[in-house]
Design a protein around this motif. Structure first.
Motif, mmCIF file in Angstrom:
data_model
loop_
_atom_site.group_PDB
_atom_site.id
_atom_site.type_symbol
_atom_site.label_atom_id
_atom_site.label_comp_id
_atom_site.label_asym_id
_atom_site.label_seq_id
_atom_site.Cartn_x
_atom_site.Cartn_y
_atom_site.Cartn_z
ATOM 1 N N THR A 177 23.003 -29.728 -23.181
ATOM 2 C CA THR A 177 24.291 -29.759 -23.886
ATOM 3 C C THR A 177 24.138 -30.364 -25.279
ATOM 4 O O THR A 177 24.669 -29.841 -26.255
ATOM 5 N N CYS A 178 23.414 -31.468 -25.383
ATOM 6 C CA CYS A 178 23.267 -32.140 -26.678
ATOM 7 C C CYS A 178 22.386 -31.328 -27.623
ATOM 8 O O CYS A 178 22.611 -31.329 -28.833
ATOM 9 N N PHE A 179 21.384 -30.622 -27.077
ATOM 10 C CA PHE A 179 20.568 -29.756 -27.930
ATOM 11 C C PHE A 179 21.456 -28.691 -28.562
ATOM 12 O O PHE A 179 21.438 -28.478 -29.774
ATOM 13 N N VAL B 206 15.615 -39.180 -19.993
ATOM 14 C CA VAL B 206 17.057 -39.023 -20.155
ATOM 15 C C VAL B 206 17.378 -38.771 -21.629
ATOM 16 O O VAL B 206 16.679 -39.246 -22.521
ATOM 17 N N CYS B 207 18.430 -38.014 -21.864
ATOM 18 C CA CYS B 207 18.858 -37.646 -23.220
ATOM 19 C C CYS B 207 19.171 -38.896 -24.049
ATOM 20 O O CYS B 207 19.865 -39.799 -23.586
ATOM 21 N N ASN B 208 18.649 -38.939 -25.287
ATOM 22 C CA ASN B 208 18.881 -40.082 -26.182
ATOM 23 C C ASN B 208 20.286 -40.101 -26.766
ATOM 24 O O ASN B 208 20.721 -41.095 -27.316
ATOM 25 N N VAL B 209 20.973 -38.962 -26.685
ATOM 26 C CA VAL B 209 22.289 -38.883 -27.324
ATOM 27 C C VAL B 209 23.402 -39.284 -26.348
ATOM 28 O O VAL B 209 24.169 -40.201 -26.619
ATOM 29 N N CYS B 210 23.437 -38.616 -25.185
ATOM 30 C CA CYS B 210 24.525 -38.927 -24.240
ATOM 31 C C CYS B 210 24.100 -39.951 -23.171
ATOM 32 O O CYS B 210 24.934 -40.443 -22.418
ATOM 33 N N HIS B 211 22.813 -40.264 -23.122
ATOM 34 C CA HIS B 211 22.263 -41.215 -22.141
ATOM 35 C C HIS B 211 22.627 -40.843 -20.702
ATOM 36 O O HIS B 211 22.784 -41.706 -19.858
HETATM 37 ZN ZN LIG Z 1 22.758 -35.321 -23.857
#
Ligand SMILES: [Zn+2]
Ligand SMILES: [Zn+2]
Length: 308
Positions: free
Chosen positions: A33-35, A10-15
């Motif tokens: 999206t976060c990338f 899972v993405c570390n930014v948006c979780h």
């Molecule tokens: Zn994300």
């Protein structure tokens, strides 16, 4: 790149989103999206940190048809909204490399049309009176012992300057990435030229400044950004690409950074401490008035020995 991410990470930014990219040097796993968001934010931060653009600039993006330059055009078009008084255009040069250039030019036309960015074209033939293929076939070239790339590079930069001037641009944006910039600092080190001029930073003078908004962006992130946006680009390697000094440095740095992630950023910081950063000086060629680190610029040297 996808394979370096563990399944279902899972993405570390948006979780929330599924991670699709692993940023080795920071340990972050990012969703699509976060990338994209962090990639574009970094470009905006680079522009701000080094004051690459002015609010009313007319920005000429030098596009070759490769992934780096088309991605740069794409990003700048997207963030242009933040600079309502600025203008954006693209410049491209047909060097006249038989069987190679046409495909790239098609992508340039396709992407500029899609983004609705005006395109200004020029060619070696128009500027220097000869195509690159004609120059490298000449007797003078064979006698010179030069590699095609070391002739093509300076002439292309000059042709871009001329096309940008004609288009009324106030700044040229090139797609040099963190990798390219660090390679160039190393090249200058080995040539004894470190500190003679800056790379990709805004220097004012009687010429159009050149800036590199991807200065803090690793090459592989540009590749992934191009892939995520389905940006068409030429992947065929230039037939003239020789085993030059730059290629040796490129291989060494790629291997080093893979073993010791974050090394490219560290190298850049070191070079920035020793280079001319902040000093707004730039020597100009005594013959043509274009930027040069020597009395006579490389283009004047080349055109005198190879073309006239
Ligand atoms: Zn994300
Ligand atoms: Zn010159």
């Amino acid at each position: 790149m996808l394979s370096t991410v563990e399944r279902e990470a899972v993405c570390n930014v948006c979780h929330d989103g599924k991670a699709v990219y692993y940023r080795v040097y920071s340990g972050e796993r990012l969703c699509r999206t976060c990338f994209v968001k962090t990639f574009e934010k970094r470009v905006i931060r680079t522009i701000g940190r080094y004051k690459l653009f002015k609010p009313d600039d007319k920005i000429a993006v030098a596009v070759s048809g490769g992934k780096d330059s088309l991605s740069l055009l794409y990003v700048l078009k997207k963030i242009e909204k933040r600079f309502p008084r600025a203008g954006l255009l693209a410049v491209t040069v047909d060097e006249g490399i038989e069987g190679y250039r046409d495909e790239a030019l098609e992508y340039v036309e396709e992407v500029t049309r899609m983004l609705e960015v005006p395109l200004y074209k020029t060619s070696f033939e128009e500027v220097f009176g000869k195509t690159l293929s004609e120059i490298v076939a000449s007797r003078q070239f064979r006698l010179s012992g030069l590699a095609a790339c070391s002739v093509c590079g300076p002439l292309r930069r000059r042709a871009i300057n001329i096309a940008a001037k004609r288009a009324g641009a106030t700044v040229i944006a090139t797609a040099h990435t963190l990798d390219d910039v660090v390679q160039t600092y190393f090249l200058k080190t080995f040539r004894g030229e470190l500190g003679t001029s800056e790379i990709g930073l805004r220097l004012e003078g009687p010429f159009i400044p050149r800036v590199a908004p991807f200065r803090l962006t690793p090459e592989r992130e540009v590749v992934f950004y191009a892939y995520l946006h389905n940006i068409p680009f030429q992947s065929q390697v230039c037939p003239n690409a020789a085993d030059s000094m730059r290629n040796m440095i490129r291989r060494f740095l790629a291997e080093f950074d893979e073993r010791y992630p974050g090394s490219l950023f560290a190298a850049l910081r070191s070079f920035e401490k020793t280079a001319t950063l902040g000093k707004k000086i730039q020597m100009v060629c005594s013959s043509c008035g274009e930027p040069s680190s020597r009395e006579l610029c490389r283009v004047c040297e080349l055109t005198q020995t190879l073309i006239h």
